[in-house]
Every structure is written in structure tokens, then in C-alpha cells.
Design a protein around this motif. Structure first.
Motif, short mmCIF file in Angstrom:
data_model
loop_
_atom_site.label_atom_id
_atom_site.label_comp_id
_atom_site.label_asym_id
_atom_site.label_seq_id
_atom_site.Cartn_x
_atom_site.Cartn_y
_atom_site.Cartn_z
N GLU A 186 0.81 -1.21 0.00
CA GLU A 186 0.00 0.00 0.00
C GLU A 186 0.85 1.27 0.00
O GLU A 186 0.32 2.38 0.09
CB GLU A 186 -0.94 -0.01 1.21
CG GLU A 186 -1.94 -1.15 1.19
CD GLU A 186 -2.73 -1.27 2.47
OE1 GLU A 186 -3.78 -0.59 2.58
OE2 GLU A 186 -2.30 -2.04 3.36
N ILE A 187 2.17 1.09 -0.11
CA ILE A 187 3.09 2.22 -0.16
C ILE A 187 3.30 2.66 -1.60
O ILE A 187 3.43 1.85 -2.51
CB ILE A 187 4.44 1.82 0.49
CG1 ILE A 187 4.29 1.69 2.00
CG2 ILE A 187 5.53 2.83 0.16
CD1 ILE A 187 3.96 2.98 2.73
N ASP A 188 3.36 3.97 -1.83
CA ASP A 188 3.57 4.52 -3.17
C ASP A 188 5.02 4.87 -3.45
O ASP A 188 5.42 4.99 -4.62
CB ASP A 188 2.73 5.79 -3.36
CG ASP A 188 1.24 5.53 -3.18
OD1 ASP A 188 0.76 4.50 -3.69
OD2 ASP A 188 0.58 6.36 -2.54
N ALA A 189 5.81 5.10 -2.39
CA ALA A 189 7.22 5.45 -2.56
C ALA A 189 7.97 5.17 -1.27
O ALA A 189 7.38 5.19 -0.18
CB ALA A 189 7.38 6.92 -2.95
N LEU A 190 9.26 4.91 -1.41
CA LEU A 190 10.10 4.58 -0.25
C LEU A 190 11.39 5.39 -0.34
O LEU A 190 12.07 5.36 -1.37
CB LEU A 190 10.41 3.08 -0.24
CG LEU A 190 11.04 2.47 1.01
CD1 LEU A 190 10.84 0.95 1.02
CD2 LEU A 190 12.55 2.75 1.12
N ILE A 191 11.69 6.11 0.72
CA ILE A 191 12.91 6.94 0.78
C ILE A 191 13.74 6.49 1.98
O ILE A 191 13.21 6.36 3.08
CB ILE A 191 12.57 8.43 0.94
CG1 ILE A 191 11.61 8.91 -0.15
CG2 ILE A 191 13.84 9.28 0.92
CD1 ILE A 191 11.07 10.32 0.08
N VAL A 192 15.02 6.26 1.75
CA VAL A 192 15.93 5.94 2.84
C VAL A 192 16.98 7.04 2.94
O VAL A 192 17.73 7.30 1.99
CB VAL A 192 16.62 4.58 2.65
CG1 VAL A 192 17.69 4.36 3.72
CG2 VAL A 192 15.60 3.44 2.70
N ASP A 195 17.48 6.76 -2.28
CA ASP A 195 18.19 7.24 -1.10
C ASP A 195 18.32 8.75 -1.13
O ASP A 195 18.32 9.37 -2.19
CB ASP A 195 19.60 6.65 -1.02
CG ASP A 195 19.63 5.17 -0.70
OD1 ASP A 195 18.55 4.59 -0.47
OD2 ASP A 195 20.74 4.59 -0.70
N ILE A 196 18.49 9.33 0.06
CA ILE A 196 18.80 10.75 0.19
C ILE A 196 19.98 10.86 1.15
O ILE A 196 20.02 10.17 2.18
CB ILE A 196 17.57 11.55 0.68
CG1 ILE A 196 17.87 13.05 0.66
CG2 ILE A 196 17.09 11.09 2.04
CD1 ILE A 196 16.63 13.91 0.84
N LEU A 207 9.25 6.65 4.86
CA LEU A 207 10.51 7.39 5.01
C LEU A 207 11.30 6.79 6.17
O LEU A 207 10.79 6.67 7.28
CB LEU A 207 10.23 8.87 5.27
CG LEU A 207 11.42 9.75 5.64
CD1 LEU A 207 12.45 9.81 4.52
CD2 LEU A 207 10.94 11.16 6.01
N ILE A 208 12.57 6.44 5.89
CA ILE A 208 13.41 5.76 6.89
C ILE A 208 14.74 6.50 7.01
O ILE A 208 15.32 6.92 6.00
CB ILE A 208 13.69 4.30 6.46
CG1 ILE A 208 12.40 3.55 6.14
CG2 ILE A 208 14.48 3.57 7.55
CD1 ILE A 208 12.62 2.22 5.44
N GLY A 209 15.21 6.65 8.23
CA GLY A 209 16.59 7.07 8.48
C GLY A 209 17.32 5.89 9.09
O GLY A 209 16.89 5.38 10.12
#
Length: 339
Positions: free
Chosen positions: A75-81, A110-111, A139-141
Motif C-alpha cells: 500500500e506504499i507509493d514510494a520509499l525513501i531511505v 536514497d537521500i 521514510l526511513i533514516g
């Protein structure tokens, strides 16, 4: 949906099992528990296992956040690490996390803004969601800083730890007064030599260095963190005070409106200085530096998660997130808790 609101609907944190105390460090470098605690506020930090990667820490935090939001990875549209310590140069750690969670065919990237990575990522995700591109973003750190620390350098090895924090962001109604309010971001690369880690395979050119290079290499062969602590401290206190004033003025708010300050957990003295500028008592500040150390981009989401799991967050409370990082990069986010 026109200009939707953006809310944190799920949150999670993960720390690797191994704990390294200041007493453990006393056996490795010329330092003491008292010296470390007095100057940094740190008593212990968690260290990643030999068979773990940064993506593994991220996955565990993400699982908790997804469960807290009551949704699945599908159900997630985007993933950022946000990470400074990726599994690989490429592909991105976000795609590795996506695969380990069983997700497919949605954007993942990634960012890299070092300790400000989560703050930068939150601003980026909010903008894309308000623009209608995504409805749900994970969003994950996540960091394994212990792998880029020189364990013979007592000035830096005492500071860092490993861990991950994650949030699920969801778009809501456009007239909702809660959720993310806005962000302020800055960077100034002229300060880069005060806090850095060389890439171990990068060529050295006269343009990159104006004095002889003293490479620090950690035990695993990776280029280790180098920091001029006193200079970093002075700039950090100044820039954080400035960015806090900026974001409050931008949204016509006062220091006294803030219910919780969630700062990057770099050093207790920097946190105390920022709280003092805000005229905030430390009992209104999320503090995890004593037990986590500096976990770079993971520190802000893990500190927010600590507030959440302890039951101290209430709907409608105004929360200020802020971070300062190598680069230098710094920034702040404002949100009204809506969970």
C-alpha cells in the motif's frame, strides 16, 4: 485532492542488540566514562552485528512503522531511505529495503544529507505528496556509523552508534489543520573540511585538498569520520538557533507555541544550547543521546519514536524537528501531531 495535508500515521524504531558502553570504550582508547558523559551526554550506543547491513536495520524499523499504520508494503507509493552508510554504492539502499520488505514496482531512492537526512527527506516527501504525486510514503533514516568510525580516534569513536527510525506518511484532507506544517533547509559546502569522511576509492586532486591529506582508515578498510569538534560545535549552535527562528517566523509562531523539540542527537551541549535559545525546559525536549549516541540520519526519527512509545505525544501538539550535519547541511520541520 487539492493540496492535501500530510500526516505521520505510523512510526517505528530499531536498535541492534549489541550495546557498547563508555566502560567498553575505556578498554579501547584513552578515555573515561566521566569524560565522555560530561562532554557529550552519551553513556552507551548500539553497534550493528557483523552479519547485519544498514538495510536490515531499516527493514526492522519499517516493519514496526507499517504495522503501526495498519498497512502493508503493497500500500506504499514510494520509499525513501536517508543514509550516509549505504549497503552498496549502487543500487540504492532503498531498493534493497524495498526487496527485503517484499515490495515491487514503486519508486525507491536514497537521500544523503548526513545527520540532516531525515529532516531533508521529510521536506522532500511532503512537497511531493502535497503536489499529488504520492498518497503514502515510507521514510526511513538508517545508519551503521560504527563501520566508518576510526576506533583509535577518541575524539570521534565515542560519539556514534547504529540504528534506524521510520515513519509512514499519508495524505489527508486539504483543510486538516494537523500534520506537517512546513520545512526550512540549508547547506553550505564551504564548511566541508570541518566534518567529513573521504571516499576510500576517490582520486585525490589539488582542487579537493589544499594541504597534505592524512587518511584515516577504520579497521574494515573504509575511510573514517574526521571532525574538528570545537569548530563544528560553534557553527552548529549558531545555525540551529537561526533555522529555528526562521521556521517559526515563517509560520508566524512563537517559541512558547512549541510543545516538543525533537533535535538531532549529536551532543547534549548542542541540544542544551538550542533549548536555551528557545527558552525551553529540557523536559520538553526529546533526549535519546545518552542511550543511542549519534546515529546520524536515524537520530531524529528514533527520538520521535521514543516520545511516541512512551505515550508523551498528544494530538494537536506542535513539534519542531531540527538537525545539523556535515556539509554543512541543516534544517527544521514543523508538524502538529495528528496520530
Amino acid at each position: 485532492m487539492s493540496n492535501p495535508s500530510v500526516h505521520i500515521t505510523g512510526i517505528g524504531g530499531y536498535l541492534p542488540e549489541r550495546i557498547m558502553t563508555n566502560a567498553d570504550l575505556e578498554k579501547m582508547v584513552d578515555t573515561t566514562d566521566e569524560w565522555i558523559a560530561e562532554r557529550t551526554g552519551i553513556r552507551q550506543r548500539h553497534i550493528i552485528a557483523e552479519d547485519q547491513m544498514t538495510s536490515d536495520l531499516a527493514v526492522e524499523a519499517a516493519k514496526i512503522a507499517l504495522a503501526d499504520a495498519g498497512i502493508t508494503i503493497d500500500e506504499i507509493d514510494a520509499l525513501i531511505v536517508a543514509t550516509t552508510t549505504p549497503d552498496l554504492i549502487f543500487p540504492s539502499t532503498a531498493t534493497v529495503v524495498q526487496s527485503k520488505l517484499g515490495g515491487k514496482d514503486f519508486p525507491a531512492w536514497d537521500i544523503q544529507a548526513v545527520c540532516s537526512g531525515f529532516v531533508y527527506g521529510l521536506a522532500q516527501a511532503e512537497g511531493m505528496m502535497r503536489g499529488g504525486m504520492f498518497k503514502r510514503v515510507l521514510l526511513i533514516g538508517a545508519e551503521s556509523m560504527s563501520r566508518i568510525v576510526d576506533w583509535t580516534d577518541r575524539g570521534t569513536c565515542i560519539l556514534f552508534g547504529d540504528g534506524a527510525g521510520a515513519v509512514v506518511l499519508e495524505a489527508g484532507e486539504s483543510d486538516d489543520a494537523n500534520g506537517l506544517i512546513g520545512s526550512v533547509l540549508h547547506a553550505d559546502g564551504s564548511y566541508r573540511d570541518l566534518l567529513k569522511a573521504h571516499h576510500p576509492h576517490a582520486p585525490m586532486t589539488p582542487e579537493m585538498h589544499h594541504e597534505p591529506v592524512d587518511f584515516r582508515i577504520d579497521s574494515a578498510g573504509a575511510a573514517a569520520v574526521e571532525m574538528k569538534g570545537n569548530e563544528v560545535f560553534r557553527v552548529a549552535v549558531t545555525k540551529l538557533g537561526s533555522v529555528v527562528n526562521e521556521i517559526l517566523a515563517k509560520h508566524e509562531l512563537k517559541d512558547s507555541d512549541i510543545d516538543w523539540l525533537v533535535p538531532h542527537q549529536a551532543n547534549i551541549r548542542i541540544i542544551q544550547a538550542t533549548a536555551k535559545k528557545l527558552k525551553m525546559d529540557l523536559n520538553r525536549v526529546a533526549l535519546t543521546v545518552e542511550k543511542h549516541g549519534n546515529t546520524s540520519s536515524a537520530s531524529v526519527p528514533m527520538a520521535l519514536n521514543d516520545l511516541y512509545v512512551s505515550g508523551r505525544l498528544e494530538k494537536g501538539q506542535l513539534i519542531l524537528l531540527e538537525a545539523f550535519a556535515g556539509g554543512f547541511a541543516w534544517g527544521a520541520n514543523l508538524l502538529r501531531w495528528s496520530k
